[in-house]
Enzyme design. Structure first.
Site, PDB file in Angstrom:
ATOM      1  N   GLY A 118       1.135  -1.265   0.270  1.00  8.97           N
ATOM      2  CA  GLY A 118      -0.020   0.287  -0.345  1.00  8.97           C
ATOM      3  C   GLY A 118       0.972   1.216   0.088  1.00  8.97           C
ATOM      4  N   THR A 121       4.619   1.457   2.105  1.00  6.04           N
ATOM      5  CA  THR A 121       5.700   0.091   1.233  1.00  6.04           C
ATOM      6  C   THR A 121       5.630   0.722  -0.042  1.00  6.04           C
ATOM      7  OG1 THR A 121       4.220  -1.395   2.374  1.00  6.04           O
ATOM      8  CG2 THR A 121       5.908  -2.366   0.519  1.00  6.04           C
ATOM      9  N   ILE A 142      -6.665  -3.631   1.759  1.00  4.35           N
ATOM     10  CA  ILE A 142      -8.224  -3.170   1.893  1.00  4.35           C
ATOM     11  C   ILE A 142      -8.469  -1.944   1.500  1.00  4.35           C
ATOM     12  CG2 ILE A 142      -7.857  -5.641   3.274  1.00  4.35           C
ATOM     13  CD1 ILE A 142      -8.775  -3.792   5.480  1.00  4.35           C
ATOM     14  N   ASP A 143      -7.652  -0.696   2.152  1.00  3.16           N
ATOM     15  CA  ASP A 143      -8.688   0.125   1.622  1.00  3.16           C
ATOM     16  C   ASP A 143      -8.946   0.783   1.133  1.00  3.16           C
ATOM     17  OD1 ASP A 143      -8.580   0.028   4.869  1.00  3.16           O
ATOM     18  OD2 ASP A 143      -6.447   0.791   4.868  1.00  3.16           O
ATOM     19  N   ARG A 178     -33.754  -2.211  17.659  1.00  4.85           N
ATOM     20  CA  ARG A 178     -32.151  -1.856  18.308  1.00  4.85           C
ATOM     21  C   ARG A 178     -31.517  -0.452  17.607  1.00  4.85           C
ATOM     22  NH1 ARG A 178     -28.601  -6.436  21.421  1.00  4.85           N
ATOM     23  NH2 ARG A 178     -30.037  -6.052  23.549  1.00  4.85           N
ATOM     24  N   MET A 185     -12.857  -1.268   8.752  1.00  2.91           N
ATOM     25  CA  MET A 185     -11.309  -0.484   8.727  1.00  2.91           C
ATOM     26  C   MET A 185     -11.216   1.030   7.810  1.00  2.91           C
ATOM     27  SD  MET A 185      -8.119  -2.957   9.482  1.00  2.91           S
ATOM     28  CE  MET A 185      -8.026  -3.259  10.655  1.00  2.91           C
ATOM     29  N   GLU A 238     -13.551   3.715  11.236  1.00  2.00           N
ATOM     30  CA  GLU A 238     -12.565   3.507  12.174  1.00  2.00           C
ATOM     31  C   GLU A 238     -11.697   5.348  11.773  1.00  2.00           C
ATOM     32  OE1 GLU A 238      -9.200   0.857  11.959  1.00  2.00           O
ATOM     33  OE2 GLU A 238      -8.511   2.016  10.208  1.00  2.00           O
ATOM     34  N   ARG A 282     -26.193  -0.604  19.944  1.00  2.00           N
ATOM     35  CA  ARG A 282     -25.163  -1.734  20.527  1.00  2.00           C
ATOM     36  C   ARG A 282     -23.888  -1.767  18.722  1.00  2.00           C
ATOM     37  NH1 ARG A 282     -27.320  -2.690  24.347  1.00  2.00           N
ATOM     38  NH2 ARG A 282     -27.914  -4.719  24.989  1.00  2.00           N
ATOM     39  N   ARG A 291      -9.155  -8.247   6.631  1.00  2.58           N
ATOM     40  CA  ARG A 291      -8.022  -8.743   6.416  1.00  2.58           C
ATOM     41  C   ARG A 291      -8.365 -10.706   5.894  1.00  2.58           C
ATOM     42  NH1 ARG A 291      -3.851  -6.433   9.025  1.00  2.58           N
ATOM     43  NH2 ARG A 291      -4.244  -3.912   8.993  1.00  2.58           N
TER      44      ARG A 291
HETATM   45  O1  F6P Z   1      -3.841   0.383   5.966  1.00  5.60           O
HETATM   46  C1  F6P Z   1      -4.377  -0.415   6.449  1.00  5.60           C
HETATM   47  C2  F6P Z   1      -5.605  -1.214   7.491  1.00  5.60           C
HETATM   48  O2  F6P Z   1      -6.397  -2.032   8.021  1.00  5.60           O
HETATM   49  C3  F6P Z   1      -6.068   0.236   8.228  1.00  5.60           C
HETATM   50  O3  F6P Z   1      -7.823   0.271   7.268  1.00  5.60           O
HETATM   51  C4  F6P Z   1      -6.552   0.255   9.595  1.00  5.60           C
HETATM   52  O4  F6P Z   1      -6.109   1.077  10.192  1.00  5.60           O
HETATM   53  C5  F6P Z   1      -4.797  -0.610  10.051  1.00  5.60           C
HETATM   54  O5  F6P Z   1      -4.322  -1.238   8.651  1.00  5.60           O
HETATM   55  C6  F6P Z   1      -4.735  -1.574  11.065  1.00  5.60           C
HETATM   56  O6  F6P Z   1      -2.570  -1.711  11.283  1.00  5.60           O
HETATM   57  P1  F6P Z   1      -2.850  -2.823  12.605  1.00  5.60           P
HETATM   58  O7  F6P Z   1      -3.264  -3.941  11.393  1.00  5.60           O
HETATM   59  O8  F6P Z   1      -1.413  -2.366  12.347  1.00  5.60           O
HETATM   60  O9  F6P Z   1      -3.554  -3.268  13.489  1.00  5.60           O
END
Ligand code: F6P
Length: 364
Positions: A118, A121, A142-143, A178, A185, A238, A282, A291
């Protein structure tokens, strides 16, 4: 005269994701099978490059890994040759060990280093390229936040897992009347939240690109309630934050060049919604589940196409580029462009427009 066989090395860096093994397989199989190259796998990302840890990859080593999650080479989210963390007692010292990494590559007599990763890297890959290492990059995360490509491999798999999560949350939300918050992520960008939110029919989608107003979220939830929909689904990235407020930091990884780890905004939001609406709430954090596991067919195909294209770049000595996809075509983008920062979701993204037109709230 016997021609020297070309030798390439493959390295996977950053967080793992479904589809990495599919891309390793594509690069290695085409390189060995069609081009007669030798292939080396560097272990644990840039750690292996600095510490000279590698192994030869033969055709059989990369056969049977198409559907495997993770990376057979191992990876690292902290190793950076230009800022390598070394522990001295309780302290961390950062050293520039890039010369050692480059020397190790020279000793291996490598014609090209294929860096699968990503932004972190590939940012390091760009520095290595400027220091004379022939590099080809491949977009893994994944982002989906990399420039130079419409889509990264790993994204479709993560969206599919997140969507399944939202689907499962839907039934319990509806049965118990609810408000359910699903945190996914996406630290700087909300691609996973947007796509899984739309696919899972989220009523409210909150992404880092659009800071939210808690009042507009509460209003939406109450309005749905009045109309007989006694539950609501909120999908939140997040990295989302309230207008004028801050992200929720879960931990700082000092060794990392990108040290902030997020997580927990969903709980903060849940408490606020419950207080403001009186409705039971909740929160579920999907986190690293996104992942894991086998790549979707889409990601397998994407990774295979990108990996095979990378070998053509190597053959043509076209270094310093990342292979990506734009529309229906495979394209190449200079690593310099990739290193310019994350690909944010534009405010007028078609999917946001569509979702808004259907009544989805983005918290603004
Ligand atoms: O960069 C990819 C990612 O999956 C982000 O979406 C997330 O914030 C981060 O890695 C989480 O990092 P770690 O695996 O170090 O908890």
């Amino acid at each position: 005269m016997v021609m020297k066989k070309k030798r390439i090395a493959i390295l996977t860096g950053g967080g793992d994701c479904p589809g990495i093994n599919a891309v390793i397989r594509a690069v290695a199989k085409k390189a060995i099978n069609e081009k007669g190259m030798e292939v080396i796998g560097i272990e644990d990302g840039y750690h292996g490059l600095i510490n000279n840890r590698w192994r030869t990859l033969r055709y059989d080593d990369v056969s049977g890994i198409l559907t495997l999650g993770g990376t057979i080479l191992g990876t690292s989210k902290t190793a950076n040759p230009y800022r390598y963390a070394v522990r001295k007692g309780d302290r961390l010292e950062f050293k520039n060990l890039s010369k050692i990494a480059i020397k190790n590559l020279k000793n291996l007599d490598i014609d090209c280093l294929v860096c699968i990763g990503g932004d972190g890297t590939l940012g390091i890959a760009y520095r290595l390229f400027k220091d004379g290492v022939p590099i080809v990059g491949l977009p893994k995360t994944i982002d989906n936040d990399l420039r130079g490509t419409d889509i990264t491999f790993g994204f479709n798999s993560a969206v599919s897992i997140a969507t399944e999560g939202i689907d499962r949350i839907h039934t319990t939300a509806e049965s118990l009347h609810r408000i359910m918050i699903v945190e996914v992520m996406g630290h700087k960008t909300g691609w996973i939240a947007l796509y899984s939110g739309v696919a899972g029919g989220g009523d409210i989608i909150l992404i880092p690109e659009i800071p939210y107003d808690i009042h507009s979220i509460a209003e939406k939830v109450i309005d749905r309630n009045k109309k007989g929909k006694r539950f609501s689904i909120v999908v939140i990235a997040e990295g989302a934050k309230p207008k004028g407020g801050d992200i929720i930091i879960q931990r700082i990884v000092k060794e990392s060049s990108d040290p902030i780890r997020l997580g927990g905004i969903g709980f903060v939001l849940g408490e606020q919604i419950e207080k403001m609406t009186g409705l039971e709430t909740r929160t579920v954090v999907m986190g690293h589940l996104l992942r894991g596991g086998s790549p979707t067919p889409f990601d397998r195909i994407l990774a295979t196409g990108l990996g095979a294209k990378a070998v053509e770049l190597i053959e043509d000595k076209n270094f310093g580029y990342m292979v990506g996809v734009k529309g229906n075509s495979l394209v190449t983008t200079p690593l310099k462009e990739i290193a310019r920062g994350p690909k944010l979701i534009p405010f007028n993204h078609p999917l946001i427009k569509t979702a808004r037109s259907l009544g989805t709230c983005f918290g603004d």
